[in-house]
Scaffold this active site. Structure first.
Site, PDB file in Angstrom:
ATOM      1  N   HIS A 143       0.873  -1.231   0.121  1.00 34.98           N
ATOM      2  CA  HIS A 143      -0.035  -0.010  -0.064  1.00 34.98           C
ATOM      3  C   HIS A 143       0.781   1.286  -0.076  1.00 34.98           C
ATOM      4  O   HIS A 143       0.272   2.387  -0.468  1.00 34.98           O
ATOM      5  CB  HIS A 143      -1.060  -0.029   1.398  1.00 34.98           C
ATOM      6  CG  HIS A 143      -0.355   0.458   2.419  1.00 34.98           C
ATOM      7  ND1 HIS A 143       0.452  -0.478   3.189  1.00 34.98           N
ATOM      8  CD2 HIS A 143      -0.173   1.350   3.147  1.00 34.98           C
ATOM      9  CE1 HIS A 143       0.769   0.011   4.414  1.00 34.98           C
ATOM     10  NE2 HIS A 143       0.433   1.306   4.311  1.00 34.98           N
ATOM     11  N   ASP A 144       2.207   1.580   0.730  1.00 35.71           N
ATOM     12  CA  ASP A 144       2.879   2.517   0.728  1.00 35.71           C
ATOM     13  C   ASP A 144       4.049   2.489  -0.345  1.00 35.71           C
ATOM     14  O   ASP A 144       4.920   3.309  -0.270  1.00 35.71           O
ATOM     15  CB  ASP A 144       3.451   2.654   1.930  1.00 35.71           C
ATOM     16  CG  ASP A 144       2.395   3.452   2.780  1.00 35.71           C
ATOM     17  OD1 ASP A 144       1.677   4.093   2.509  1.00 35.71           O
ATOM     18  OD2 ASP A 144       2.841   3.479   4.067  1.00 35.71           O
TER      19      ASP A 144
ATOM     20  N   LYS B  90       5.560   5.524  -1.887  1.00 33.48           N
ATOM     21  CA  LYS B  90       6.438   6.576  -1.129  1.00 33.48           C
ATOM     22  C   LYS B  90       7.891   6.527  -1.643  1.00 33.48           C
ATOM     23  O   LYS B  90       8.682   7.378  -1.172  1.00 33.48           O
ATOM     24  CB  LYS B  90       6.385   6.198   0.513  1.00 33.48           C
ATOM     25  CG  LYS B  90       4.989   6.595   0.916  1.00 33.48           C
ATOM     26  CD  LYS B  90       4.862   6.443   2.637  1.00 33.48           C
ATOM     27  CE  LYS B  90       3.627   6.875   3.002  1.00 33.48           C
ATOM     28  NZ  LYS B  90       3.381   6.813   4.577  1.00 33.48           N
TER      29      LYS B  90
ATOM     30  N   HIS C 135       1.323   9.714  -3.034  1.00 33.12           N
ATOM     31  CA  HIS C 135       2.093   8.259  -3.264  1.00 33.12           C
ATOM     32  C   HIS C 135       1.287   7.070  -3.436  1.00 33.12           C
ATOM     33  O   HIS C 135       1.472   6.098  -4.215  1.00 33.12           O
ATOM     34  CB  HIS C 135       2.803   7.975  -1.728  1.00 33.12           C
ATOM     35  CG  HIS C 135       1.680   7.725  -0.613  1.00 33.12           C
ATOM     36  ND1 HIS C 135       1.030   8.724   0.198  1.00 33.12           N
ATOM     37  CD2 HIS C 135       1.438   6.412  -0.240  1.00 33.12           C
ATOM     38  CE1 HIS C 135       0.436   8.186   1.203  1.00 33.12           C
ATOM     39  NE2 HIS C 135       0.459   6.740   0.746  1.00 33.12           N
TER      40      HIS C 135
ATOM     41  N   HIS D 226      -6.427   3.623  -0.273  1.00 32.76           N
ATOM     42  CA  HIS D 226      -6.486   3.309   1.327  1.00 32.76           C
ATOM     43  C   HIS D 226      -6.362   4.604   2.285  1.00 32.76           C
ATOM     44  O   HIS D 226      -6.314   4.309   3.297  1.00 32.76           O
ATOM     45  CB  HIS D 226      -5.013   2.479   1.546  1.00 32.76           C
ATOM     46  CG  HIS D 226      -3.889   3.329   1.416  1.00 32.76           C
ATOM     47  ND1 HIS D 226      -3.300   3.537   0.331  1.00 32.76           N
ATOM     48  CD2 HIS D 226      -3.078   3.726   2.198  1.00 32.76           C
ATOM     49  CE1 HIS D 226      -1.975   4.321   0.410  1.00 32.76           C
ATOM     50  NE2 HIS D 226      -1.864   4.238   1.750  1.00 32.76           N
ATOM     51  N   HIS D 227      -6.264   5.893   1.705  1.00 32.89           N
ATOM     52  CA  HIS D 227      -6.509   7.178   2.152  1.00 32.89           C
ATOM     53  C   HIS D 227      -7.765   7.835   2.343  1.00 32.89           C
ATOM     54  O   HIS D 227      -7.999   8.684   2.655  1.00 32.89           O
ATOM     55  CB  HIS D 227      -5.322   8.034   2.084  1.00 32.89           C
ATOM     56  CG  HIS D 227      -4.067   7.580   2.682  1.00 32.89           C
ATOM     57  ND1 HIS D 227      -3.831   7.486   4.030  1.00 32.89           N
ATOM     58  CD2 HIS D 227      -2.778   7.136   2.292  1.00 32.89           C
ATOM     59  CE1 HIS D 227      -2.621   7.372   4.279  1.00 32.89           C
ATOM     60  NE2 HIS D 227      -1.962   7.040   3.179  1.00 32.89           N
TER      61      HIS D 227
ATOM     62  N   ASP E 248      -4.013   0.516   8.567  1.00 33.71           N
ATOM     63  CA  ASP E 248      -2.995   1.440   8.305  1.00 33.71           C
ATOM     64  C   ASP E 248      -3.290   2.591   9.374  1.00 33.71           C
ATOM     65  O   ASP E 248      -2.091   2.899   9.939  1.00 33.71           O
ATOM     66  CB  ASP E 248      -3.203   2.081   6.679  1.00 33.71           C
ATOM     67  CG  ASP E 248      -2.049   3.103   6.736  1.00 33.71           C
ATOM     68  OD1 ASP E 248      -0.897   2.714   6.803  1.00 33.71           O
ATOM     69  OD2 ASP E 248      -2.159   4.025   5.985  1.00 33.71           O
TER      70      ASP E 248
END
Length: 299
Positions: free
Chosen positions: A161-162, A165, A190, A214-215, A242
């Protein structure tokens, strides 16, 4: 042919038929699990897998026809029984190899994620922590939600998911204080960056929306303005995991909060930032199970 001999032949054929039926059931179950981001194939491989199931069923019908209408001898009985044993052995080898490939792929993915997170001491172990929490939350979902989700695909989405970044400058990632407006705009890129990085992996297409969203917030005030059921269920699950991870991890600009503090924050933001049902499920999970998700290298 003596009655005893015919009985032995008949028993061999019936035993072979029963074993073949068991092989068919195992293979069908195996095929039902071949829809995740690692094992899913293209149309050609899907067709070949289906053809394999059809052939196994055809062989089973051959056993039944031979037992009912044929006049098999010892050789035929032995071949039919041995054939079903051979298929069982081949299936076991295939199942084991598939498990090995999945496990090795996951191990490699975890290693790569660890290398990515090494750039940012604030994220060390974060993605594996989120993956573990996501799997735990999935485990406690009611069947009405769980049957809609492929766990392996969800696991990879949580782990990746990240990954976007990587495109965020280290000066922003490692800033020991709050980000300013411009830095936040860069940070918010990101999810899109992660989707672009993973785009060459065609089997990951199904999890791209989960990573990108996801955010997102239930109230529509997330990165892309999606709200409620517009946000994929899988993304809503990852969002809870998260956020809990972010709250309970120590970072350069903040101390880690306790389990009780994190749960209180999740509850306070249920219905606005988080899916209320998912929060209710998460906070009902035994505390020891939640805290057990933290990798050893997460401080």
């Amino acid at each position: 042919m003596a009655v005893g001999s015919r009985t032995i032949i008949f028993v061999m054929i019936i035993a072979g038929a029963l074993l073949m039926q068991w092989n068919i059931m195992r293979y069908a179950f195996f095929l039902s699990g071949m829809s995740d981001v690692i094992s899913a194939g293209d149309k050609k491989s899907t067709l070949l897998r289906a053809l394999g199931l059809v052939l196994l069923i055809f062989f089973l019908l051959g056993y039944v026809f031979t037992a009912v209408f044929g006049s098999p001898d010892f050789m035929m009985g032995g071949i039919l029984f041995g054939g079903s044993v051979f298929v069982a052995i081949v299936l076991n080898i295939m199942f084991n190899l598939t498990d090995v490939v999945k496990n090795r792929t996951l191990e490699i993915s975890e290693m790569l994620i660890g290398m990515i997170e090494a750039r940012d001491p604030n994220l060390s172990g974060h993605s594996i922590y989120v993956r573990n929490l996501t799997k735990l939350l999935y485990k406690h979902l009611p069947f009405s939600l769980k049957h809609r989700i492929n766990l392996v695909s969800l696991e990879y989405a949580a782990l990746m998911h990240d990954v976007g970044k990587l495109a965020v400058p280290e000066a922003i990632l490692n800033k020991p204080s709050s980000l300013d407006e411009h830095e936040w705009k860069v940070m918010k890129t990101h999810p899109d960056a992660g989707v672009k990085m993973l785009a060459p992996i065609k089997s990951f297409d199904v999890i791209m929306p989960w990573i990108k969203c996801h955010h997102e917030r239930i109230d529509g005030n997330g990165y892309y303005g999606l709200k409620g059921k517009e946000i994929p269920l899988e993304a809503r699950i990852i969002c809870v995991a998260d956020s809990y991870s972010a709250i309970t991890m120590r970072r350069a600009y903040k101390d880690a909060k306790t389990y009780d503090e994190a749960v209180a924050i999740l509850k306070d933001n249920a219905g606005t930032q988080f899916d209320t049902q998912l929060v209710d499920i998460f906070v009902s999970i035994p505390r020891r199970d939640v805290e057990g998700c933290m990798p050893r290298n997460v401080l």
